[in-house]
Enzyme design. Structure first.
Site, PDB file in Angstrom:
ATOM      1  N   ARG A 112     -47.214 -29.247 -87.331  1.00 15.73           N
ATOM      2  CA  ARG A 112     -46.260 -28.885 -88.401  1.00 15.73           C
ATOM      3  C   ARG A 112     -46.444 -29.723 -89.662  1.00 15.73           C
ATOM      4  NH1 ARG A 112     -43.108 -28.775 -83.719  1.00 15.73           N
ATOM      5  NH2 ARG A 112     -42.599 -26.658 -83.090  1.00 15.73           N
ATOM      6  N   LYS A 134     -51.985 -24.978-103.015  1.00 13.29           N
ATOM      7  CA  LYS A 134     -52.028 -23.635-102.431  1.00 13.29           C
ATOM      8  C   LYS A 134     -53.098 -23.630-101.356  1.00 13.29           C
ATOM      9  CE  LYS A 134     -50.411 -20.408-105.920  1.00 13.29           C
ATOM     10  NZ  LYS A 134     -50.818 -19.289-106.806  1.00 13.29           N
ATOM     11  N   GLU A 176     -63.245 -19.878-114.423  1.00 14.94           N
ATOM     12  CA  GLU A 176     -61.924 -20.525-114.350  1.00 14.94           C
ATOM     13  C   GLU A 176     -61.694 -21.395-115.588  1.00 14.94           C
ATOM     14  OE1 GLU A 176     -59.421 -20.038-112.340  1.00 14.94           O
ATOM     15  OE2 GLU A 176     -60.354 -18.859-110.763  1.00 14.94           O
ATOM     16  N   GLU A 214     -44.558 -21.487-107.794  1.00 14.43           N
ATOM     17  CA  GLU A 214     -44.823 -20.263-108.560  1.00 14.43           C
ATOM     18  C   GLU A 214     -43.589 -19.393-108.730  1.00 14.43           C
ATOM     19  OE1 GLU A 214     -48.818 -18.650-108.031  1.00 14.43           O
ATOM     20  OE2 GLU A 214     -47.992 -16.669-108.414  1.00 14.43           O
ATOM     21  N   ARG A 218     -46.294 -21.081-113.154  1.00 16.27           N
ATOM     22  CA  ARG A 218     -47.543 -21.211-112.401  1.00 16.27           C
ATOM     23  C   ARG A 218     -48.283 -19.875-112.295  1.00 16.27           C
ATOM     24  NH1 ARG A 218     -48.917 -24.793-107.031  1.00 16.27           N
ATOM     25  NH2 ARG A 218     -51.077 -24.125-106.903  1.00 16.27           N
ATOM     26  N   ASN A 222     -52.789 -17.188-112.859  1.00 13.87           N
ATOM     27  CA  ASN A 222     -53.426 -15.977-112.314  1.00 13.87           C
ATOM     28  C   ASN A 222     -53.974 -15.081-113.421  1.00 13.87           C
ATOM     29  OD1 ASN A 222     -52.744 -16.716-109.671  1.00 13.87           O
ATOM     30  ND2 ASN A 222     -50.683 -15.896-109.951  1.00 13.87           N
ATOM     31  N   HIS A 225     -56.619 -12.520-112.706  1.00  8.73           N
ATOM     32  CA  HIS A 225     -56.790 -12.464-111.257  1.00  8.73           C
ATOM     33  C   HIS A 225     -56.398 -11.126-110.632  1.00  8.73           C
ATOM     34  CE1 HIS A 225     -57.583 -16.686-111.640  1.00  8.73           C
ATOM     35  NE2 HIS A 225     -57.632 -16.879-110.343  1.00  8.73           N
ATOM     36  N   HIS A 241     -65.783 -15.246-107.208  1.00 12.76           N
ATOM     37  CA  HIS A 241     -64.397 -15.273-107.703  1.00 12.76           C
ATOM     38  C   HIS A 241     -64.303 -15.481-109.223  1.00 12.76           C
ATOM     39  CE1 HIS A 241     -60.115 -16.054-107.773  1.00 12.76           C
ATOM     40  NE2 HIS A 241     -60.344 -17.217-108.363  1.00 12.76           N
TER      41      HIS A 241
END
Ligand code: GLY
Length: 340
Positions: A112, A134, A176, A214, A218, A222, A225, A241
């Protein structure tokens, strides 16, 4: 040798990102004091050495987005168990975005929540994937649909790792970086590589500090994206990507123009920055299936109410909800893509 340090400010979960040639020398400073052993999750083709002060094993995972899945998490977790990794220990993600996503998600779930440190070896990893917590894997329904926000204890961006990075991977990183160009308005190519990476990390760190999960700002990360993810998936990940994101930003510029948010000069600027300044492709080389791309965009997890896009506008880049299919068609028409 200058090593830049940027802090991702998140209260008691704040952490440093070390950027520069030789930044790997900082690795032992970000390993938790409680850790007695480490599992280094990496890939066979990553030739970047990490020397730790504690015993470790190396677990290579398979290459390629299609292996970024729950089976790989199961495989890695099995190795954690065999090595006796406890919650006091540490996982190191040594590689590009795929590795740090997998290592981070496996660490988030192990007992956990076990500490993770990322050593980014690709340009995309350094300027984006390794920063901000993320983590996750793909499912047949979409990219990164299963995951967790799990912040690392520290991130190392050692520019020496880029020396052997294949050219298409460098281009991917430039995609990016071009995104940060539009988000910040900075001419990042004017900076030397270590300062450029540090500037991108700083932009991302500020956004993550302000909106970790997000809820708002945030989402701007994207930019490009929504179509980018659809292009990646429709081509079964043959388009890298960052390259897909670059084309996605061109599409986003056309869409913003269709919606009256920007003028043609700003669309032209997108072509100039992405195509000329950063030397990236502005359209896919292969024929596209428009209806397949629209279907895939509807499956994108950012599509909460109708189709949501991150779009440029007079007040800067913003999230725009409920874009209609007719508007998408007009943006595709403007791009003059070769269709199946
Ligand atoms: N790569 C986008 C984000 O970290 O939010």
């Amino acid at each position: 040798m200058t090593i830049n340090k940027v802090i991702v400010e998140l209260g008691e979960r704040s952490y440093p990102v070390f950027i520069g040639h030789g930044a790997i020398s900082e690795i032992n400073t970000v390993i938790p004091k409680t850790a007695q052993r480490a599992v280094i999750v990496t890939q066979e083709n990553i030739r970047f050495a990490v020397k730790l002060d504690i015993p470790s094993i190396t677990v290579p995972i398979a290459d390629g987005e299609r292996n970024k899945n729950l089976q790989t998490i199961e495989f890695v977790s099995q190795k954690f168990a065999e090595f006796g990794l406890t919650r006091e220990d540490v996982v190191i993600g040594l590689g590009g975005g795929m590795v740090t996503d997998v290592a981070g998600y496996a660490a988030a779930g192990w007992h956990r929540g076990t500490a993770v440190v990322h050593v980014a070896t690709s340009l995309v990893g350094m300027v984006d994937a390794a920063i901000g917590g993320k983590t996750g894997v793909n499912t047949s329904a979409g990219k990164n649909l299963i995951g967790a926000f799990w912040q690392p204890r520290g991130v190392i961006c050692d520019l020496d790792a880029l020396a052997t990075l294949p050219e298409n991977e460098m281009r991917c990183g430039l995609g990016e970086i071009a995104k940060y160009h539009f988000l910040s308005g900075d001419d990042l190519l004017k900076l030397e590589m270590p300062e450029r990476v540090a500037r991108c990390v700083k932009i991302k760190a500020e956004i993550v500090s302000a909106d970790e999960r997000e809820g708002g700002r945030r989402a701007l990360l994207n930019y490009g994206h929504t179509l980018g993810h659809a292009l990646e998936r429709s081509g079964n990940f043959s388009l890298a990507h960052g390259e897909a994101v670059a084309i996605g930003m061109i599409f986003a510029a056309h869409l913003a123009h269709v919606l009256g948010r920007i003028d043609q000069a700003r669309v032209d600027q997108h072509y100039k920055v992405i195509g000329q300044t950063y030397g990236l492709k502005v359209k896919p080389e292969n024929k596209i299936d428009r209806s397949e791309l629209i279907r895939l965009m509807h499956g994108d997890k950012k599509a909460v109410t109708g189709l949501t896009f991150v779009l440029d506008g007079r007040s800067g880049i913003e999230t725009v909800k409920d874009v209609s299919e007719q508007q998408l068609h007009r943006a595709f028409d403007a791009m003059q893509l070769v269709e199946k």
